[in-house]
Scaffold this motif. Structure first.
Motif, PDB file in Angstrom:
ATOM      1  N   PRO A 120       0.828  -1.205   0.000  1.00  0.00           N
ATOM      2  CA  PRO A 120       0.000   0.000   0.000  1.00  0.00           C
ATOM      3  C   PRO A 120       0.864   1.257   0.000  1.00  0.00           C
ATOM      4  N   ARG A 121       0.376   2.267  -0.667  1.00  0.00           N
ATOM      5  CA  ARG A 121       1.039   3.571  -0.604  1.00  0.00           C
ATOM      6  C   ARG A 121       0.070   4.538   0.032  1.00  0.00           C
ATOM      7  N   ALA A 122       0.617   5.484   0.710  1.00  0.00           N
ATOM      8  CA  ALA A 122      -0.232   6.405   1.453  1.00  0.00           C
ATOM      9  C   ALA A 122      -0.943   7.411   0.557  1.00  0.00           C
ATOM     10  N   GLY A 123      -0.412   7.693  -0.609  1.00  0.00           N
ATOM     11  CA  GLY A 123      -1.021   8.664  -1.508  1.00  0.00           C
ATOM     12  C   GLY A 123      -0.277   9.988  -1.469  1.00  0.00           C
ATOM     13  N   TRP A 124      -0.646  10.877  -2.377  1.00  0.00           N
ATOM     14  CA  TRP A 124       0.058  12.145  -2.523  1.00  0.00           C
ATOM     15  C   TRP A 124      -0.048  13.024  -1.292  1.00  0.00           C
ATOM     16  N   ALA A 125      -1.176  13.012  -0.621  1.00  0.00           N
ATOM     17  CA  ALA A 125      -1.389  13.921   0.501  1.00  0.00           C
ATOM     18  C   ALA A 125      -1.110  13.265   1.848  1.00  0.00           C
ATOM     19  N   ALA A 126      -0.406  12.140   1.858  1.00  0.00           N
ATOM     20  CA  ALA A 126      -0.228  11.360   3.079  1.00  0.00           C
ATOM     21  C   ALA A 126       0.442  12.133   4.202  1.00  0.00           C
ATOM     22  N   SER A 127       1.409  12.972   3.887  1.00  0.00           N
ATOM     23  CA  SER A 127       2.140  13.658   4.943  1.00  0.00           C
ATOM     24  C   SER A 127       1.473  14.945   5.398  1.00  0.00           C
ATOM     25  N   SER A 128       0.398  15.330   4.738  1.00  0.00           N
ATOM     26  CA  SER A 128      -0.247  16.588   5.068  1.00  0.00           C
ATOM     27  C   SER A 128      -1.422  16.365   6.008  1.00  0.00           C
ATOM     28  N   VAL A 129      -1.260  16.772   7.241  1.00  0.00           N
ATOM     29  CA  VAL A 129      -2.324  16.646   8.231  1.00  0.00           C
ATOM     30  C   VAL A 129      -3.505  17.518   7.828  1.00  0.00           C
ATOM     31  N   ALA A 130      -3.232  18.679   7.267  1.00  0.00           N
ATOM     32  CA  ALA A 130      -4.285  19.616   6.889  1.00  0.00           C
ATOM     33  C   ALA A 130      -5.198  19.037   5.805  1.00  0.00           C
ATOM     34  N   LEU A 131      -4.652  18.200   4.929  1.00  0.00           N
ATOM     35  CA  LEU A 131      -5.442  17.640   3.833  1.00  0.00           C
ATOM     36  C   LEU A 131      -6.080  16.306   4.182  1.00  0.00           C
ATOM     37  N   LYS A 132      -5.793  15.784   5.353  1.00  0.00           N
ATOM     38  CA  LYS A 132      -6.244  14.444   5.708  1.00  0.00           C
ATOM     39  C   LYS A 132      -7.752  14.262   5.528  1.00  0.00           C
ATOM     40  N   ASP A 133      -8.542  15.186   5.988  1.00  0.00           N
ATOM     41  CA  ASP A 133      -9.989  15.045   5.909  1.00  0.00           C
ATOM     42  C   ASP A 133     -10.540  15.380   4.528  1.00  0.00           C
ATOM     43  N   LYS A 134      -9.709  15.909   3.629  1.00  0.00           N
ATOM     44  CA  LYS A 134     -10.173  16.285   2.306  1.00  0.00           C
ATOM     45  C   LYS A 134      -9.820  15.241   1.253  1.00  0.00           C
ATOM     46  N   ARG A 135      -9.171  14.154   1.651  1.00  0.00           N
ATOM     47  CA  ARG A 135      -8.788  13.130   0.686  1.00  0.00           C
ATOM     48  C   ARG A 135     -10.010  12.471   0.089  1.00  0.00           C
ATOM     49  N   ASP A 136      -9.899  12.123  -1.155  1.00  0.00           N
ATOM     50  CA  ASP A 136     -10.973  11.456  -1.870  1.00  0.00           C
ATOM     51  C   ASP A 136     -11.006   9.985  -1.466  1.00  0.00           C
ATOM     52  N   PRO A 137     -12.168   9.454  -1.086  1.00  0.00           N
ATOM     53  CA  PRO A 137     -12.229   8.054  -0.671  1.00  0.00           C
ATOM     54  C   PRO A 137     -12.062   7.072  -1.829  1.00  0.00           C
ATOM     55  N   LEU A 138     -12.184   7.535  -3.079  1.00  0.00           N
ATOM     56  CA  LEU A 138     -11.997   6.665  -4.223  1.00  0.00           C
ATOM     57  C   LEU A 138     -10.531   6.628  -4.611  1.00  0.00           C
ATOM     58  N   GLY A 139     -10.097   5.524  -5.206  1.00  0.00           N
ATOM     59  CA  GLY A 139      -8.723   5.405  -5.665  1.00  0.00           C
ATOM     60  C   GLY A 139      -7.991   4.305  -4.920  1.00  0.00           C
ATOM     61  N   ASN A 140      -6.676   4.261  -5.098  1.00  0.00           N
ATOM     62  CA  ASN A 140      -5.888   3.158  -4.578  1.00  0.00           C
ATOM     63  C   ASN A 140      -4.932   3.544  -3.468  1.00  0.00           C
ATOM     64  N   GLY A 141      -4.993   4.758  -2.967  1.00  0.00           N
ATOM     65  CA  GLY A 141      -4.128   5.137  -1.858  1.00  0.00           C
ATOM     66  C   GLY A 141      -4.402   4.250  -0.654  1.00  0.00           C
ATOM     67  N   GLY A 142      -3.359   3.698  -0.063  1.00  0.00           N
ATOM     68  CA  GLY A 142      -3.504   2.863   1.124  1.00  0.00           C
ATOM     69  C   GLY A 142      -3.965   1.446   0.861  1.00  0.00           C
ATOM     70  N   VAL A 143      -4.004   1.016  -0.406  1.00  0.00           N
ATOM     71  CA  VAL A 143      -4.478  -0.321  -0.750  1.00  0.00           C
ATOM     72  C   VAL A 143      -3.357  -1.091  -1.445  1.00  0.00           C
ATOM     73  N   ALA A 144      -3.077  -2.298  -0.956  1.00  0.00           N
ATOM     74  CA  ALA A 144      -2.092  -3.150  -1.627  1.00  0.00           C
ATOM     75  C   ALA A 144      -2.636  -3.552  -2.995  1.00  0.00           C
ATOM     76  N   ARG A 145      -1.736  -3.607  -3.978  1.00  0.00           N
ATOM     77  CA  ARG A 145      -2.147  -3.927  -5.347  1.00  0.00           C
ATOM     78  C   ARG A 145      -1.272  -5.035  -5.914  1.00  0.00           C
ATOM     79  N   VAL A 146      -1.681  -5.518  -7.080  1.00  0.00           N
ATOM     80  CA  VAL A 146      -0.939  -6.549  -7.806  1.00  0.00           C
ATOM     81  C   VAL A 146      -0.764  -6.069  -9.241  1.00  0.00           C
TER      82      VAL A 146
END
Length: 157
Positions: A120-146
């Protein structure tokens, strides 16, 4: 079921309405539709340049989305159709990704092989506390892939 070319706009709208965890793709090289005997679209696939720079060699195509309404063998039909079209266009390799908890049965049925597990990768906004609540729930951030691929062989030309 019948394979047919479709526009990006039609593919995007189908994905918007039916995909369970991804947004519609922004662009493509081509899109394929799958229609039932009544002519209704029951699945789409979009293919484009690989997202990962190191795969973008001009001979590799990425299937960015497949989406169906659940008809049996629809995903396999779409993966196979994209690969046949890609080979006809001169591509030598086709890649795609699934979430790690997906079986990959449709890909295996179309001849794809599992290449690599991606943590899993945290996504582009992973290190930004300010953007944490604005992240889009769709997509692959935080999900292991193959990563999956299919390649043409020298004799397949």
């Amino acid at each position: 079921m019948i394979i047919s070319p479709i526009s990006l706009r039609i593919a995007q709208e189908f994905v918007r309405l039916h995909h369970r965890h991804n947004k519609p793709p922004r662009g493509h090289k081509f899109s394929i539709g799958l229609k039932n005997s009544s002519g209704e679209i029951v699945g789409v696939a979009t293919a484009g340049r690989p997202i990962a720079r190191h795969f973008d060699d001009g001979l590799t195509l990425e299937i960015n989305r497949t989406c169906t309404t659940g008809e049996r063998n629809a995903n396999s039909a779409l993966y196979g159709a994209v690969w046949r079209a890609a080979k006809a266009m001169g591509y030598r390799r086709c890649i795609t990704y699934t979430q790690a908890d997906e079986s990959g049965a449709s890909l295996r049925a179309a001849g794809f092989v599992r290449v690599k597990d991606i943590p899993p990768r945290a996504g582009w906004a992973a290190s930004s506390v300010a953007l944490k609540d604005k992240r889009d729930p769709l997509g692959n951030g935080g999900v292991a892939r193959v990563l999956w691929e299919i390649r043409s062989h020298q004799n397949d030309q």
